[in-house]
Design a protein around this motif. Structure first.
Motif, PDB file in Angstrom:
ATOM      1  N   GLN A   1       0.815  -1.213   0.000  1.00  0.00           N
ATOM      2  CA  GLN A   1       0.000   0.000   0.000  1.00  0.00           C
ATOM      3  C   GLN A   1       0.849   1.265   0.000  1.00  0.00           C
ATOM      4  OE1 GLN A   1      -0.441  -2.606   2.043  1.00  0.00           O
ATOM      5  NE2 GLN A   1      -2.352  -3.428   1.165  1.00  0.00           N
ATOM      6  N   GLN A   2       2.165   1.117   0.161  1.00  0.00           N
ATOM      7  CA  GLN A   2       3.064   2.267   0.119  1.00  0.00           C
ATOM      8  C   GLN A   2       3.640   2.516  -1.278  1.00  0.00           C
ATOM      9  OE1 GLN A   2       5.449   0.799   3.647  1.00  0.00           O
ATOM     10  NE2 GLN A   2       5.307   2.980   4.185  1.00  0.00           N
ATOM     11  N   VAL A   3       3.132   1.770  -2.249  1.00  0.00           N
ATOM     12  CA  VAL A   3       3.583   1.887  -3.637  1.00  0.00           C
ATOM     13  C   VAL A   3       2.412   2.328  -4.508  1.00  0.00           C
ATOM     14  CG1 VAL A   3       4.573   0.675  -5.622  1.00  0.00           C
ATOM     15  CG2 VAL A   3       5.305   0.078  -3.287  1.00  0.00           C
ATOM     16  N   LEU A   4       2.664   3.280  -5.408  1.00  0.00           N
ATOM     17  CA  LEU A   4       1.665   3.703  -6.389  1.00  0.00           C
ATOM     18  C   LEU A   4       2.078   3.202  -7.770  1.00  0.00           C
ATOM     19  CD1 LEU A   4       0.955   7.428  -5.400  1.00  0.00           C
ATOM     20  CD2 LEU A   4      -0.252   5.351  -4.660  1.00  0.00           C
ATOM     21  N   PRO A   5       1.160   2.537  -8.509  1.00  0.00           N
ATOM     22  CA  PRO A   5       1.471   2.073  -9.864  1.00  0.00           C
ATOM     23  C   PRO A   5       0.880   2.998 -10.929  1.00  0.00           C
ATOM     24  CG  PRO A   5      -0.459   0.921  -9.083  1.00  0.00           C
ATOM     25  CD  PRO A   5      -0.099   1.945  -8.013  1.00  0.00           C
ATOM     26  N   PHE A   6       1.585   3.159 -12.028  1.00  0.00           N
ATOM     27  CA  PHE A   6       1.098   3.964 -13.150  1.00  0.00           C
ATOM     28  C   PHE A   6       1.425   3.223 -14.440  1.00  0.00           C
ATOM     29  CE2 PHE A   6       2.222   6.663  -9.652  1.00  0.00           C
ATOM     30  CZ  PHE A   6       1.153   7.534  -9.541  1.00  0.00           C
ATOM     31  N   SER A   7       0.479   3.232 -15.362  1.00  0.00           N
ATOM     32  CA  SER A   7       0.679   2.581 -16.656  1.00  0.00           C
ATOM     33  C   SER A   7       0.162   3.483 -17.756  1.00  0.00           C
ATOM     34  CB  SER A   7      -0.064   1.234 -16.711  1.00  0.00           C
ATOM     35  OG  SER A   7       0.421   0.332 -15.738  1.00  0.00           O
ATOM     36  N   THR A   8       0.784   3.410 -18.917  1.00  0.00           N
ATOM     37  CA  THR A   8       0.327   4.176 -20.074  1.00  0.00           C
ATOM     38  C   THR A   8       0.712   3.423 -21.336  1.00  0.00           C
ATOM     39  OG1 THR A   8       0.435   6.319 -21.209  1.00  0.00           O
ATOM     40  CG2 THR A   8       2.440   5.577 -20.107  1.00  0.00           C
ATOM     41  N   GLY A   9      -0.172   3.445 -22.317  1.00  0.00           N
ATOM     42  CA  GLY A   9       0.089   2.717 -23.547  1.00  0.00           C
ATOM     43  C   GLY A   9      -1.179   2.149 -24.141  1.00  0.00           C
ATOM     44  N   VAL A  10      -1.081   0.955 -24.696  1.00  0.00           N
ATOM     45  CA  VAL A  10      -2.198   0.318 -25.396  1.00  0.00           C
ATOM     46  C   VAL A  10      -3.234  -0.181 -24.397  1.00  0.00           C
ATOM     47  CG1 VAL A  10      -2.845  -1.561 -26.940  1.00  0.00           C
ATOM     48  CG2 VAL A  10      -0.726  -0.295 -27.336  1.00  0.00           C
ATOM     49  N   ILE A  11      -4.510   0.001 -24.719  1.00  0.00           N
ATOM     50  CA  ILE A  11      -5.626  -0.401 -23.876  1.00  0.00           C
ATOM     51  C   ILE A  11      -6.092  -1.815 -24.243  1.00  0.00           C
ATOM     52  CG2 ILE A  11      -8.054   0.162 -23.341  1.00  0.00           C
ATOM     53  CD1 ILE A  11      -7.364   3.087 -23.717  1.00  0.00           C
ATOM     54  N   MET A  12      -6.623  -2.518 -23.249  1.00  0.00           N
ATOM     55  CA  MET A  12      -7.259  -3.843 -23.401  1.00  0.00           C
ATOM     56  C   MET A  12      -6.272  -4.960 -23.718  1.00  0.00           C
ATOM     57  SD  MET A  12     -11.012  -3.137 -25.141  1.00  0.00           S
ATOM     58  CE  MET A  12     -11.449  -4.870 -24.953  1.00  0.00           C
ATOM     59  N   GLU A  13      -5.050  -4.809 -23.257  1.00  0.00           N
ATOM     60  CA  GLU A  13      -4.087  -5.901 -23.355  1.00  0.00           C
ATOM     61  C   GLU A  13      -3.557  -6.211 -21.958  1.00  0.00           C
ATOM     62  OE1 GLU A  13      -1.016  -5.306 -26.205  1.00  0.00           O
ATOM     63  OE2 GLU A  13      -2.408  -5.064 -27.896  1.00  0.00           O
ATOM     64  N   PRO A  14      -3.321  -7.476 -21.629  1.00  0.00           N
ATOM     65  CA  PRO A  14      -2.845  -7.837 -20.286  1.00  0.00           C
ATOM     66  C   PRO A  14      -1.486  -7.217 -19.997  1.00  0.00           C
ATOM     67  CG  PRO A  14      -3.625  -9.778 -21.483  1.00  0.00           C
ATOM     68  CD  PRO A  14      -3.562  -8.662 -22.477  1.00  0.00           C
TER      69      PRO A  14
END
Length: 409
Positions: free
Chosen positions: A112-125
């Motif tokens: 809970q002390q980590v924040l995740p961020f993602s960016t790129g193609v949608i609807m892929e695992p």
């Protein structure tokens, strides 16, 4: 090519005490590109964020909100490009959480002390195994001065990294502010497919950080549009490490609070404007300022009607002074009691329309002269009051279509 924007120089970006950044190549989507970034934050750092208003928000956005609400103190962030982990359902949430678990385990933190961020193609695992495999290299790379590397590591369709920095003296101490952002398409207010990370070593009461980050977003990232699309992943995070050594700021209305807010806003606006300058296929940077409204909200409403119009944006791309398109956008913006006989329109120094009609002194060659510039200001007067607001946008070119047609290939 981006409009009057150049790559940041590492030497121009101030390290922020309490923040270390590492970048690695994890092969999230493509090999041999920086696509995994970690932020390591000293204990005691305060973190706040604002996120997309798209109801179909990505898994990392949902997890970020959960972890910030948990209140355990954020000590690390992990950012991947190439895959948005959006439209991925319960599996996507599990993968976003697994990323936090993996980084937390290597740092001796709670997930809970980590924040995740993602960016790129949608609807892929999300390829969690590649991210996990890349974490040791990213952690080993972590240095206070790696802001320029991080700006490159969070890019997707951006053509240039985006980073800005400043210093301000508060209470006799030098306060450092540095930020990075990414984004070039699917950009609309309420933020967009953009990520923004802004850090300072200012000493500020932690409870002020959330209203501060919201105010900064409203004055910067919520004033830009490229194509009118609101993304699933947009995130803007503010970090304060409290290491500058001045007396704590306990009010944003104090002289110190106002000085800090102004300095932070200056960097945030540069980061937001850089996204527009690097808009997919953009050739022109356009400022739309609407004045004389009853409220700032209606001024913004009119400004976005202009900035979102494909007809207006393509006219700017062609340098075609077909400026009735701007007046039409003002008219359909949704102000029901608008008096068209009070409308004034300027392009930079050229007075195009007055009292709702063509200015008798206006010459089309003057309009074309302005529209051939790489930076243009559209100024609309509504004649209804004293309020005003500003939005930044760009033109719409053939390249925008090509970039988005080929994005997944």
């Amino acid at each position: 090519m981006p409009v009057n924007l150049s790559s940041p120089q590492a030497a121009d970006l101030h390290a922020v005490p309490g923040v270390r950044i590492g970048v690695a190549e994890a092969g999230v989507r493509k090999a041999h590109r920086k696509d995994l970034t970690v932020f390591l934050l000293d204990e005691g750092t305060s973190v706040a964020g604002v996120f997309t208003q798209n109801r179909f928000c990505a898994a990392p956005v949902q997890v970020c909100r959960e972890h910030l609400a948990a209140g355990q103190g954020i000590r690390a962030m992990v950012v991947n490009t190439g895959n948005a982990n959006a439209g991925t359902g319960a599996d996507g949430l599990a993968r976003a959480r697994a990323t936090c678990v993996a980084l937390a385990g290597r740092l001796g933190l709670a997930p809970q002390q980590v924040l995740p961020f993602s960016t790129g193609v949608i609807m892929e695992p999300l390829p969690v195994e590649r991210i996990e495999a890349g974490l040791p290299a990213a952690i080993a790379d972590a240095q206070p001065g790696h802001w320029a590397r991080a700006a490159e590591g969070i890019m997707t369709t951006d053509t240039l990294p985006k980073a800005f920095s400043t210093q301000v003296v508060i209470g006799g101490a030098t306060v450092r502010i540095t930020g990075i952002s990414k984004g070039a398409g699917m950009i609309r207010p309420n933020m967009a497919t953009m990520l923004g990370f802004l850090a300072t070593d200012a000493v500020i009461a932690p409870e002020l950080l959330q209203p501060l980050v919201r105010s900064l977003a409203d004055g910067s990232f919520n004033r830009v549009t490229i194509d009118g699309d609101t993304s699933t992943n947009d995130s803007f995070v503010l970090m304060a490490t409290h290491q500058a050594g001045h007396a704590p700021i306990t009010s944003l209305d104090s002289s110190e609070g106002r000085a800090l807010q102004a300095a932070l806003l200056g960097v945030a606006q540069k980061l937001a404007q850089a996204i527009v300058r690097d808009g997919e296929g953009a050739t022109k940077f356009i400022t739309v300022r609407v004045e004389g409204g009853k409220t700032t909200a209606e001024c913004r409403q009119v400004a976005y009607a202009i900035a979102h119009s494909p007809l207006v944006k393509t006219a700017f791309y062609a340098s075609d002074p077909n400026l009735g398109r701007i007046l039409a956008a003002v008219g359909y913006a949704g102000i029901e009691d608008l008096d068209q006989t009070r409308i004034e329109l300027h392009l930079d120094d050229v007075h195009v329309a007055t009292q709702g009609g063509r200015n008798p002194a206006y010459r089309e060659e003057d309009g074309q002269r302005v529209m051939q510039q790489s930076e243009i200001t559209v100024r609309v007067g509504l004649g209804r009051g004293e309020a005003h607001d500003t939005v930044w946008t760009c033109d719409l070119s053939h390249d925008y279509v090509s970039i988005n047609a080929d994005y997944r290939s």
